[in-house]
Enzyme design. Structure first.
Site, PDB file in Angstrom:
ATOM      1  CE  LYS A  65     -13.866 -78.417  75.985  1.00 23.30           C
ATOM      2  NZ  LYS A  65     -14.550 -78.698  74.469  1.00 23.30           N
ATOM      3  CB  SER A 319     -16.566 -81.676  82.824  1.00 21.48           C
ATOM      4  OG  SER A 319     -17.422 -80.447  83.013  1.00 21.48           O
TER       5      SER A 319
END
Length: 419
Positions: A65, A319
């Site tokens: 992110k 992720s």
């Protein structure tokens, strides 16, 4: 499994261009680490070709992110920076925005749900953001952040549905190509779609300049999977989000821009269950020695369920790695149960001395180990003169589970598996 339309040769991909992705990489590289690319023999054997793990779980702030957040914030005007930024998130986006804002000297306000995991709350505050707890679902902080932006003038930073965010996330795709030049397939978790849209678009456009194609497979959690239905209907369509351990990809509706990109350049979207994800998390711990959050293990879950085979050189994106230790303990237990390595049995026994010892002996004869026992005379199904017991037993897979159950049945007991 839902297939998306493949982009026609020469047809422009919606959203950021290759030049946008390359420019974003120049900005993102100032703060993002080059995360490791690990090979996995265990997963390679399952797929039938080389499998590599892109460890974005080891990225600064614990997830990818930071890429989209920094790319977006770094392009704000001086006037926008002076107004500050606001975001809403239950974890990874919050930390990415808070970190990027600190690096760029921008005031950040983050709305998070009241029940947010303590490590994520503390990390966001430690990056210098003001955290406001609001509501008990992700939707409530999102509404609060939008209201805050309207009343204060702060710039709202969306988690996925913005071209700058997509371009930032797409830098991960360019990095993958540098590390595994012969990559043929990339598996990527999908929530709102920012990561999948960015990675798929960047790779598609970059490889087109080389006369090559890439296969991209998206993965959603079954409790929050709007993309299969949205792709079928041809427009972003909301679903009711059910409780899922993969809270990092628990999004009710695709982003508008993300949907348009994914419809063009993601080849298919598959769905995995919480048990699949728990098994994947356990495999990553045992086989790869990697700590990954549930959403971050979704790509590996797709491999374990046999939905990714014959794909050539494959990269599975891990992720994120932000997981609360208490949550991790529960998920490991769930993964052990899902892998038939931890068995819970219920039995009704005559209420007389020696019965519990006899059960323990039978289980020992099947080479299993009892780790916990609950013994009670109370229960709806208990007859006079009976007691109920619940046993937690360590086992070594499906065949061993059946051997334990068969040994008990041979001795005229009626074991019931407790899920």
């Amino acid at each position: 499994m839902t297939e998306a339309a493949a982009v026609a040769p020469g047809r422009p991909v919606p959203g950021p261009t290759l030049a946008d992705f390359e420019a974003a990489r120049g900005r993102v590289d100032r703060v993002a680490q080059l995360t490791p690319m690990e090979s996995s023999r265990y997963l390679s054997d399952l797929v039938g070709g080389p499998v590599h793990l892109k460890c974005e779980s080891l990225q600064r702030t614990g997830s990818y992110k930071i890429r989209g957040a920094y790319n977006r914030l770094s392009q704000l005007s001086e006037e926008e920076r002076a107004r500050g930024v606001v975001a809403a998130s239950a974890g990874n986006h919050a930390q990415g925005v808070a970190f990027a804002a600190r690096e760029l000297g921008i005031k950040a306000t983050i709305f998070m749900p009241v029940g947010v995991a303590l490590p994520k709350l503390q990390a966001t505050r430690n990056y210098g953001a003001e955290v406001i707890l609001r509501g008990h679902t992700v939707e409530e902080p999102l509404r609060a952040a939008a209201d805050y932006a309207e009343t204060t003038g702060a710039v709202l930073i969306p988690p996925f549905d913005h071209a700058d965010v997509v371009a930032g996330q797409g830098t991960l795709g360019l990095e993958i190509l540098d590390q595994v030049p012969d990559v043929e397939t990339v598996i990527v978790p999908i929530g709102g779609g920012g990561l999948a849209a960015g990675v798929a678009s960047a790779l598609t456009q970059k490889l087109a300049t080389m006369g090559r194609r890439i296969r991209v497979i998206g993965v959603q959690a079954s409790g929050a999977a709007p993309y299969p239905e949205s792709l079928r209907l041809g427009e972003p369509t909301p679903v009711v989000v059910e409780p899922t351990i993969a809270d990092g990809i628990a999004v009710a509706k695709p982003g508008l821009l993300n949907f348009e990109i994914i419809r063009e350049v993601v080849d298919e979207v598959v769905v995995v269950t919480d048990d699949d994800i728990a098994r994947a998390l356990l495999v990553l711990l045992e086989r790869a020695k990697l700590v990954v959050e549930p959403a971050g293990a979704a790509a590996v879950a797709a491999i374990l369920t046999g939905q990714v085979v014959g794909t050539g050189v494959t990269v599975a994106i891990l992720s994120g790695g932000n997981i609360d230790p208490q949550v991790m303990e529960r998920i490991i237990s769930r993964g052990l149960v899902a892998s038939d390595r931890y068995l819970k049995i219920r039995l009704m026994l005559p209420d007389r001395p020696g019965q519990l010892a006899r059960i323990a002996e039978l289980i020992s004869e099947a080479n299993a180990n009892v780790v916990e026992v609950l013994h009670t005379r109370h229960g709806r199904n208990a007859l006079m003169g009976q007691v109920g017991i619940e046993l937690s037993v360590e086992t070594r897979g499906p065949e061993h589970v059946q051997r334990v159950l068969e040994r008990l049945r041979e001795a005229d007991y009626d074991p019931r598996i407790d899920f």
